[in-house]
Design a protein around this motif. Structure first.
Motif, PDB file in Angstrom:
ATOM      1  N   PRO A 114       2.340 -14.933  -3.238  1.00 41.46           N
ATOM      2  CA  PRO A 114       0.904 -14.647  -3.295  1.00 41.46           C
ATOM      3  C   PRO A 114       0.609 -13.314  -2.611  1.00 41.46           C
ATOM      4  CG  PRO A 114       1.350 -16.440  -1.763  1.00 41.46           C
ATOM      5  CD  PRO A 114       2.638 -16.106  -2.439  1.00 41.46           C
ATOM      6  N   PRO A 115      -0.444 -12.628  -3.041  1.00 44.34           N
ATOM      7  CA  PRO A 115      -0.750 -11.322  -2.448  1.00 44.34           C
ATOM      8  C   PRO A 115      -1.107 -11.429  -0.969  1.00 44.34           C
ATOM      9  CG  PRO A 115      -2.505 -12.015  -3.950  1.00 44.34           C
ATOM     10  CD  PRO A 115      -1.410 -13.021  -4.069  1.00 44.34           C
ATOM     11  N   LYS A 116      -0.715 -10.419  -0.235  1.00 46.57           N
ATOM     12  CA  LYS A 116      -0.991 -10.354   1.199  1.00 46.57           C
ATOM     13  C   LYS A 116      -2.437  -9.881   1.379  1.00 46.57           C
ATOM     14  CE  LYS A 116       1.691  -8.758   5.068  1.00 46.57           C
ATOM     15  NZ  LYS A 116       2.674  -7.776   5.529  1.00 46.57           N
ATOM     16  N   PRO A 117      -3.212 -10.553   2.239  1.00 48.58           N
ATOM     17  CA  PRO A 117      -4.582 -10.098   2.487  1.00 48.58           C
ATOM     18  C   PRO A 117      -4.589  -8.655   3.019  1.00 48.58           C
ATOM     19  CG  PRO A 117      -4.247 -12.271   3.423  1.00 48.58           C
ATOM     20  CD  PRO A 117      -2.907 -11.769   2.977  1.00 48.58           C
ATOM     21  N   THR A 118      -5.609  -7.909   2.651  1.00 46.03           N
ATOM     22  CA  THR A 118      -5.706  -6.512   3.035  1.00 46.03           C
ATOM     23  C   THR A 118      -5.663  -6.335   4.548  1.00 46.03           C
ATOM     24  OG1 THR A 118      -6.947  -6.048   1.032  1.00 46.03           O
ATOM     25  CG2 THR A 118      -7.098  -4.425   2.787  1.00 46.03           C
ATOM     26  N   ALA A 119      -6.320  -7.229   5.284  1.00 43.42           N
ATOM     27  CA  ALA A 119      -6.332  -7.122   6.748  1.00 43.42           C
ATOM     28  C   ALA A 119      -4.914  -7.185   7.303  1.00 43.42           C
ATOM     29  CB  ALA A 119      -7.187  -8.232   7.350  1.00 43.42           C
ATOM     30  N   LEU A 120      -4.073  -8.046   6.720  1.00 36.58           N
ATOM     31  CA  LEU A 120      -2.694  -8.141   7.189  1.00 36.58           C
ATOM     32  C   LEU A 120      -1.883  -6.907   6.792  1.00 36.58           C
ATOM     33  CD1 LEU A 120      -1.800 -11.888   6.598  1.00 36.58           C
ATOM     34  CD2 LEU A 120      -2.390 -10.744   8.727  1.00 36.58           C
ATOM     35  N   LYS A 121      -2.215  -6.320   5.645  1.00 34.91           N
ATOM     36  CA  LYS A 121      -1.542  -5.081   5.243  1.00 34.91           C
ATOM     37  C   LYS A 121      -1.861  -3.959   6.227  1.00 34.91           C
ATOM     38  CE  LYS A 121      -1.211  -5.533   0.239  1.00 34.91           C
ATOM     39  NZ  LYS A 121      -1.635  -4.930  -1.032  1.00 34.91           N
ATOM     40  N   ILE A 122      -3.105  -3.893   6.650  1.00 32.34           N
ATOM     41  CA  ILE A 122      -3.522  -2.844   7.590  1.00 32.34           C
ATOM     42  C   ILE A 122      -2.825  -3.034   8.930  1.00 32.34           C
ATOM     43  CG2 ILE A 122      -5.487  -1.956   8.912  1.00 32.34           C
ATOM     44  CD1 ILE A 122      -7.212  -2.581   6.401  1.00 32.34           C
ATOM     45  N   VAL A 123      -2.827  -4.263   9.420  1.00 30.58           N
ATOM     46  CA  VAL A 123      -2.232  -4.548  10.731  1.00 30.58           C
ATOM     47  C   VAL A 123      -0.713  -4.393  10.697  1.00 30.58           C
ATOM     48  CG1 VAL A 123      -1.844  -6.360  12.423  1.00 30.58           C
ATOM     49  CG2 VAL A 123      -4.105  -6.032  11.483  1.00 30.58           C
ATOM     50  N   GLY A 124      -0.078  -4.929   9.650  1.00 27.18           N
ATOM     51  CA  GLY A 124       1.372  -4.928   9.582  1.00 27.18           C
ATOM     52  C   GLY A 124       1.975  -3.716   8.897  1.00 27.18           C
ATOM     53  N   GLY A 125       1.156  -2.883   8.352  1.00 25.96           N
ATOM     54  CA  GLY A 125       1.670  -1.726   7.628  1.00 25.96           C
ATOM     55  C   GLY A 125       1.811  -2.044   6.154  1.00 25.96           C
ATOM     56  N   ASN A 126       1.508  -1.096   5.323  1.00 26.48           N
ATOM     57  CA  ASN A 126       1.568  -1.266   3.881  1.00 26.48           C
ATOM     58  C   ASN A 126       2.922  -0.750   3.393  1.00 26.48           C
ATOM     59  OD1 ASN A 126       1.012  -1.591   1.195  1.00 26.48           O
ATOM     60  ND2 ASN A 126      -0.579  -0.041   1.094  1.00 26.48           N
ATOM     61  N   ALA A 127       3.948  -1.587   3.550  1.00 28.60           N
ATOM     62  CA  ALA A 127       5.321  -1.171   3.248  1.00 28.60           C
ATOM     63  C   ALA A 127       5.490  -0.727   1.795  1.00 28.60           C
ATOM     64  CB  ALA A 127       6.292  -2.302   3.557  1.00 28.60           C
ATOM     65  N   GLY A 128       4.812  -1.387   0.861  1.00 31.37           N
ATOM     66  CA  GLY A 128       4.951  -1.044  -0.557  1.00 31.37           C
ATOM     67  C   GLY A 128       4.159   0.184  -0.968  1.00 31.37           C
ATOM     68  N   LYS A 129       3.300   0.670  -0.083  1.00 29.68           N
ATOM     69  CA  LYS A 129       2.453   1.843  -0.344  1.00 29.68           C
ATOM     70  C   LYS A 129       1.578   1.680  -1.588  1.00 29.68           C
ATOM     71  CE  LYS A 129       4.397   3.992   3.082  1.00 29.68           C
ATOM     72  NZ  LYS A 129       3.990   3.484   4.344  1.00 29.68           N
ATOM     73  N   ARG A 130       1.290   0.437  -1.946  1.00 27.58           N
ATOM     74  CA  ARG A 130       0.393   0.193  -3.074  1.00 27.58           C
ATOM     75  C   ARG A 130      -1.049   0.282  -2.601  1.00 27.58           C
ATOM     76  NH1 ARG A 130       3.592  -4.834  -5.758  1.00 27.58           N
ATOM     77  NH2 ARG A 130       5.250  -3.592  -6.651  1.00 27.58           N
ATOM     78  N   GLY A 131      -1.933   0.514  -3.534  1.00 24.23           N
ATOM     79  CA  GLY A 131      -3.354   0.598  -3.198  1.00 24.23           C
ATOM     80  C   GLY A 131      -3.867  -0.705  -2.615  1.00 24.23           C
ATOM     81  N   MET A 132      -4.783  -0.584  -1.683  1.00 26.95           N
ATOM     82  CA  MET A 132      -5.348  -1.774  -1.038  1.00 26.95           C
ATOM     83  C   MET A 132      -6.708  -2.079  -1.645  1.00 26.95           C
ATOM     84  SD  MET A 132      -4.345  -1.621   2.928  1.00 26.95           S
ATOM     85  CE  MET A 132      -3.562  -0.123   3.457  1.00 26.95           C
ATOM     86  N   ASN A 133      -7.044  -3.366  -1.647  1.00 28.47           N
ATOM     87  CA  ASN A 133      -8.319  -3.828  -2.173  1.00 28.47           C
ATOM     88  C   ASN A 133      -9.428  -3.451  -1.185  1.00 28.47           C
ATOM     89  OD1 ASN A 133     -10.477  -5.155  -3.257  1.00 28.47           O
ATOM     90  ND2 ASN A 133      -9.537  -7.177  -3.253  1.00 28.47           N
ATOM     91  N   LYS A 134     -10.271  -2.536  -1.579  1.00 30.61           N
ATOM     92  CA  LYS A 134     -11.366  -2.101  -0.693  1.00 30.61           C
ATOM     93  C   LYS A 134     -12.583  -3.013  -0.802  1.00 30.61           C
ATOM     94  CE  LYS A 134     -10.112   2.781  -0.543  1.00 30.61           C
ATOM     95  NZ  LYS A 134      -8.808   2.811  -1.130  1.00 30.61           N
ATOM     96  N   GLN A 135     -12.551  -3.941  -1.743  1.00 31.42           N
ATOM     97  CA  GLN A 135     -13.677  -4.847  -1.940  1.00 31.42           C
ATOM     98  C   GLN A 135     -13.298  -6.302  -1.709  1.00 31.42           C
ATOM     99  OE1 GLN A 135     -14.753  -3.752  -5.943  1.00 31.42           O
ATOM    100  NE2 GLN A 135     -16.246  -2.267  -5.209  1.00 31.42           N
ATOM    101  N   GLU A 136     -12.291  -6.529  -0.885  1.00 27.41           N
ATOM    102  CA  GLU A 136     -11.865  -7.896  -0.585  1.00 27.41           C
ATOM    103  C   GLU A 136     -12.971  -8.619   0.176  1.00 27.41           C
ATOM    104  OE1 GLU A 136      -8.400  -9.879   2.112  1.00 27.41           O
ATOM    105  OE2 GLU A 136      -7.821  -8.255   0.767  1.00 27.41           O
ATOM    106  N   PRO A 137     -13.256  -9.863  -0.194  1.00 28.94           N
ATOM    107  CA  PRO A 137     -14.301 -10.615   0.514  1.00 28.94           C
ATOM    108  C   PRO A 137     -13.967 -10.753   1.994  1.00 28.94           C
ATOM    109  CG  PRO A 137     -13.577 -11.793  -1.454  1.00 28.94           C
ATOM    110  CD  PRO A 137     -12.638 -10.636  -1.268  1.00 28.94           C
ATOM    111  N   ASP A 138     -14.992 -10.717   2.809  1.00 27.13           N
ATOM    112  CA  ASP A 138     -14.832 -10.888   4.254  1.00 27.13           C
ATOM    113  C   ASP A 138     -15.807 -11.972   4.695  1.00 27.13           C
ATOM    114  OD1 ASP A 138     -14.078 -10.535   6.868  1.00 27.13           O
ATOM    115  OD2 ASP A 138     -15.359  -8.782   7.193  1.00 27.13           O
ATOM    116  N   PRO A 139     -15.441 -13.260   4.488  1.00 21.06           N
ATOM    117  CA  PRO A 139     -16.374 -14.340   4.815  1.00 21.06           C
ATOM    118  C   PRO A 139     -16.621 -14.467   6.310  1.00 21.06           C
ATOM    119  CG  PRO A 139     -14.255 -15.221   4.112  1.00 21.06           C
ATOM    120  CD  PRO A 139     -14.177 -13.736   3.976  1.00 21.06           C
ATOM    121  N   THR A 140     -17.728 -15.064   6.627  1.00 22.19           N
ATOM    122  CA  THR A 140     -18.138 -15.262   8.015  1.00 22.19           C
ATOM    123  C   THR A 140     -17.325 -16.387   8.647  1.00 22.19           C
ATOM    124  OG1 THR A 140     -20.374 -14.677   7.340  1.00 22.19           O
ATOM    125  CG2 THR A 140     -20.143 -15.739   9.474  1.00 22.19           C
ATOM    126  N   TYR A 141     -16.919 -16.191   9.902  1.00 22.86           N
ATOM    127  CA  TYR A 141     -16.214 -17.244  10.618  1.00 22.86           C
ATOM    128  C   TYR A 141     -17.120 -18.454  10.776  1.00 22.86           C
ATOM    129  CZ  TYR A 141     -12.714 -13.767  11.804  1.00 22.86           C
ATOM    130  OH  TYR A 141     -11.742 -12.808  11.725  1.00 22.86           O
TER     131      TYR A 141
END
Length: 158
Positions: free
Chosen positions: A9-36
């Motif tokens: 399954p795709p890695k959430p964008t937040a985890l890509k930012i924190v862990g580094g984007n090893a694949g250098k693929r484009g990140m989803n800039k419109q990923e939902p950010d639900p309220t805690y």
């Protein structure tokens, strides 16, 4: 017609930012950010056994920042599965086989079947929350720490 994708399954964008984007693929800039989720009260419709599980798990998931408003249904399903697992474990007791052994006319204890199905359902749900050792290995958090190696170096830099 349902389309299913093979693979991880795709890695959430937040985890890509924190862990580094090893694949250098484009990140989803419109990923939902639900309220805690702030209100950790179990949904009214949950059976009492499942509410007990909710009250055990929700505070831990909330503290780990893993529980949002859109996760209520998924967590509810997991709580029902764990409640069924515990009930079936209690009901089956030590008698794994109906009748005491696999002889002619004997079969697997039906509660063991319920237990197995409930376990599979719970694992499917709770892996989404990173609640297994294998699921946690996919989460890489690298704390940023001190960018300048100490306050003295930062003051000297400026």
């Amino acid at each position: 017609m349902e389309i299913t994708m093979a693979g991880r399954p795709p890695k959430p964008t937040a985890l890509k930012i924190v862990g580094g984007n090893a694949g250098k693929r484009g990140m989803n800039k419109q990923e939902p950010d639900p309220t805690y989720l702030q209100d950790l009260t179990a949904p009214e419709w949950l059976p009492n056994r499942a509410k007990i599980i909710w009250n055990e798990l929700a505070p831990h998931l909330s503290a780990a920042k893993l529980l949002t408003n859109v996760d209520i249904e998924l967590l509810s399903q997991g709580c029902v599965a764990i409640a069924n697992f515990r009930l079936s474990t209690e009901k089956s007791g030590e008698d794994l086989v109906k009748g005491g052994g696999f002889e002619k006319g004997e079969s697997l204890n039906p509660w063991m079947i319920v237990q197995s199905m409930s376990f599979k359902q719970a694992m499917a749900v709770f892996q989404q929350f990173g609640m297994s050792p294998a699921a946690r290995t996919r989460i890489a958090i690298q704390p940023q720490g001190d960018l300048f190696g100490g306050e003295d170096k930062a003051a000297a830099y400026f």
